[in-house]
Design a protein around this motif. Structure first.
Motif, PDB file in Angstrom:
ATOM      1  N   LEU A  51       0.727  -1.266  -0.029  1.00 38.75           N
ATOM      2  CA  LEU A  51      -0.005   0.050   0.045  1.00 38.75           C
ATOM      3  C   LEU A  51       0.792   1.234   0.016  1.00 38.75           C
ATOM      4  N   HIS A  52       0.690   1.921  -0.987  1.00 40.63           N
ATOM      5  CA  HIS A  52       1.312   3.427  -1.064  1.00 40.63           C
ATOM      6  C   HIS A  52       0.249   4.477  -1.123  1.00 40.63           C
ATOM      7  N   ASP A  53       0.227   5.306  -0.221  1.00 37.82           N
ATOM      8  CA  ASP A  53      -1.042   6.337  -0.202  1.00 37.82           C
ATOM      9  C   ASP A  53      -2.219   5.591  -0.342  1.00 37.82           C
ATOM     10  N   ASP A  54      -2.935   5.691  -1.416  1.00 40.25           N
ATOM     11  CA  ASP A  54      -4.188   5.124  -1.764  1.00 40.25           C
ATOM     12  C   ASP A  54      -4.093   3.972  -2.731  1.00 40.25           C
ATOM     13  N   LEU A  55      -3.005   3.701  -2.973  1.00 37.42           N
ATOM     14  CA  LEU A  55      -2.803   2.607  -4.103  1.00 37.42           C
ATOM     15  C   LEU A  55      -2.497   1.362  -3.473  1.00 37.42           C
ATOM     16  N   VAL A  56      -3.218   0.243  -3.668  1.00 31.03           N
ATOM     17  CA  VAL A  56      -2.917  -1.211  -3.222  1.00 31.03           C
ATOM     18  C   VAL A  56      -2.317  -1.719  -4.921  1.00 31.03           C
ATOM     19  N   ARG A  57      -1.049  -2.114  -4.476  1.00 30.60           N
ATOM     20  CA  ARG A  57      -0.547  -2.903  -5.752  1.00 30.60           C
ATOM     21  C   ARG A  57      -0.487  -4.422  -5.492  1.00 30.60           C
ATOM     22  N   VAL A  58      -1.216  -5.161  -5.967  1.00 30.53           N
ATOM     23  CA  VAL A  58      -1.259  -6.817  -5.722  1.00 30.53           C
ATOM     24  C   VAL A  58      -0.534  -7.361  -6.811  1.00 30.53           C
ATOM     25  N   SER A  59       0.284  -8.310  -6.438  1.00 30.36           N
ATOM     26  CA  SER A  59       1.241  -9.044  -7.444  1.00 30.36           C
ATOM     27  C   SER A  59       0.554 -10.477  -7.353  1.00 30.36           C
ATOM     28  N   VAL A  60       0.018 -11.045  -8.368  1.00 26.82           N
ATOM     29  CA  VAL A  60      -0.572 -12.437  -8.377  1.00 26.82           C
ATOM     30  C   VAL A  60       0.310 -13.349  -9.215  1.00 26.82           C
ATOM     31  N   ARG A  79      -8.224  -5.895   3.382  1.00 28.76           N
ATOM     32  CA  ARG A  79      -7.428  -5.987   4.365  1.00 28.76           C
ATOM     33  C   ARG A  79      -6.793  -4.701   4.704  1.00 28.76           C
ATOM     34  N   PHE A  80      -6.370  -3.992   3.526  1.00 35.71           N
ATOM     35  CA  PHE A  80      -5.696  -2.685   3.584  1.00 35.71           C
ATOM     36  C   PHE A  80      -6.817  -1.692   3.875  1.00 35.71           C
ATOM     37  N   GLU A  81      -8.255  -1.799   3.473  1.00 33.90           N
ATOM     38  CA  GLU A  81      -9.142  -0.973   3.833  1.00 33.90           C
ATOM     39  C   GLU A  81      -9.469  -1.156   5.174  1.00 33.90           C
ATOM     40  N   ARG A  82      -9.490  -2.375   5.994  1.00 36.23           N
ATOM     41  CA  ARG A  82      -9.742  -2.179   7.230  1.00 36.23           C
ATOM     42  C   ARG A  82      -8.661  -1.589   7.943  1.00 36.23           C
ATOM     43  N   SER A  83      -7.231  -1.744   7.652  1.00 34.79           N
ATOM     44  CA  SER A  83      -6.118  -0.956   8.377  1.00 34.79           C
ATOM     45  C   SER A  83      -6.350   0.475   7.998  1.00 34.79           C
ATOM     46  N   VAL A  84      -6.642   1.066   6.751  1.00 37.91           N
ATOM     47  CA  VAL A  84      -6.745   2.396   6.781  1.00 37.91           C
ATOM     48  C   VAL A  84      -7.932   2.672   7.613  1.00 37.91           C
ATOM     49  N   ALA A  85      -9.185   2.201   7.645  1.00 35.23           N
ATOM     50  CA  ALA A  85     -10.067   2.659   8.611  1.00 35.23           C
ATOM     51  C   ALA A  85      -9.987   2.543  10.149  1.00 35.23           C
ATOM     52  N   ALA A  86      -8.847   1.610  10.401  1.00 34.55           N
ATOM     53  CA  ALA A  86      -8.578   1.505  11.626  1.00 34.55           C
ATOM     54  C   ALA A  86      -7.711   2.633  12.174  1.00 34.55           C
ATOM     55  N   GLU A  87      -6.885   3.056  11.154  1.00 36.35           N
ATOM     56  CA  GLU A  87      -5.900   4.409  11.653  1.00 36.35           C
ATOM     57  C   GLU A  87      -6.792   5.519  11.760  1.00 36.35           C
ATOM     58  N   ARG A  88      -7.967   5.735  11.470  1.00 29.76           N
ATOM     59  CA  ARG A  88      -8.902   6.905  11.848  1.00 29.76           C
ATOM     60  C   ARG A  88      -9.094   6.924  13.344  1.00 29.76           C
ATOM     61  N   ASN A 115      -6.246 -10.579  12.658  1.00 25.80           N
ATOM     62  CA  ASN A 115      -6.405 -11.997  12.491  1.00 25.80           C
ATOM     63  C   ASN A 115      -7.516 -12.486  13.425  1.00 25.80           C
ATOM     64  N   MET A 116      -8.355 -11.669  13.860  1.00 27.68           N
ATOM     65  CA  MET A 116      -9.455 -12.146  14.489  1.00 27.68           C
ATOM     66  C   MET A 116     -10.585 -12.417  13.639  1.00 27.68           C
ATOM     67  N   ARG A 117     -10.957 -13.773  13.586  1.00 28.43           N
ATOM     68  CA  ARG A 117     -12.145 -14.033  12.670  1.00 28.43           C
ATOM     69  C   ARG A 117     -13.280 -14.345  13.156  1.00 28.43           C
ATOM     70  N   MET A 118     -13.173 -14.874  14.527  1.00 26.49           N
ATOM     71  CA  MET A 118     -14.579 -15.199  15.036  1.00 26.49           C
ATOM     72  C   MET A 118     -14.949 -14.607  16.091  1.00 26.49           C
ATOM     73  N   ARG A 119     -14.110 -13.498  16.723  1.00 22.97           N
ATOM     74  CA  ARG A 119     -14.534 -12.747  17.824  1.00 22.97           C
ATOM     75  C   ARG A 119     -14.205 -11.248  17.570  1.00 22.97           C
ATOM     76  N   TRP A 120     -15.103 -10.538  17.834  1.00 28.33           N
ATOM     77  CA  TRP A 120     -14.813  -8.990  17.792  1.00 28.33           C
ATOM     78  C   TRP A 120     -13.978  -8.249  18.641  1.00 28.33           C
ATOM     79  N   GLY A 121     -13.805  -9.033  19.955  1.00 28.20           N
ATOM     80  CA  GLY A 121     -12.685  -8.493  20.920  1.00 28.20           C
ATOM     81  C   GLY A 121     -12.351  -9.590  21.625  1.00 28.20           C
ATOM     82  N   SER A 122     -11.222  -9.195  22.582  1.00 34.52           N
ATOM     83  CA  SER A 122     -10.806 -10.052  23.514  1.00 34.52           C
ATOM     84  C   SER A 122     -10.052  -9.156  24.626  1.00 34.52           C
ATOM     85  N   CYS A 123     -10.205  -9.750  25.552  1.00 30.42           N
ATOM     86  CA  CYS A 123      -9.465  -9.081  27.127  1.00 30.42           C
ATOM     87  C   CYS A 123      -8.820  -9.973  27.666  1.00 30.42           C
TER      88      CYS A 123
END
Ligand SMILES: [Zn+2]
Length: 190
Positions: A51-60, A79-88, A115-123
């Protein structure tokens, strides 16, 4: 997993968008990120993305079918959209504010997890460490706040006991947030 078959240019399904800039796939509503997909002969094992700025470059890798590649690209972009959203969101600050408002302990650490697929949170009560799935990051703030309050309450009461719910019930949108999370799937925590 079986090793990838050797590259065969005559037998390589093309991606619907093979190279060049495309809009983010339609399923990902917020077109905040641009996506560039490159079929790579060098990339023999797996998909890679940067991810560079708003560009995701995917190599397949070239051996992947179009369907596999499409799925891999979507998952990388999401995945990148989640991390961008999380940063806010400044999670520690938000948690401190909610802890103050509801008279709950502050966590030692509160962090997003990818990497939490089944849970929204943990403590982890003994260490005071709270993890939130970054899939929450694009949900409304009142839903995220509910999960934070829920996990903060676990710093006081480990189990979902009546005393635990008495703490959590003070959050006014608890029922609504719970319904929202159920609709999105997964469980809040154990
Ligand atoms: Zn819980």
């Amino acid at each position: 997993m079986a090793p990838p078959p050797p590259f065969d240019a005559t037998n390589t399904p093309e991606l619907p968008f093979d190279t060049g800039l495309v809009e983010a796939p339609g399923a990902l509503t917020a077109a905040v990120l641009r996506v560039e997909v490159v079929r790579s002969r060098r990339r023999t094992k797996s998909v890679a993305a940067t991810l560079h700025d708003d560009l995701v470059r995917v190599s397949v890798p070239t051996w992947m079918t179009a369907i596999e590649a499409d799925e891999a690209v979507r998952s990388m972009v999401a995945r990148f959209e989640r991390s961008v959203a999380a940063e806010r969101l400044d999670l520690p600050r938000r948690a401190a504010e909610l802890a103050r408002r509801y008279d709950l302990p502050c966590p030692a650490v509160i962090e997003w997890r990818d990497n939490m697929r089944m849970r929204w949170g943990s403590c982890q009560r003994t260490t005071g460490v709270i993890h939130l799935s970054n899939r929450l990051a694009r949900f409304p703030d009142w839903v995220i706040d509910y999960v934070i309050v829920h996990e903060l309450a676990h710093l006081v009461e480990a189990n979902h006991s009546p005393r635990f719910w008495a703490l959590v019930d003070r959050y006014p949108k608890k029922e609504r947030a719970t319904g929202y999370l159920i609709a999105k799937g997964g469980e809040l925590d154990e």
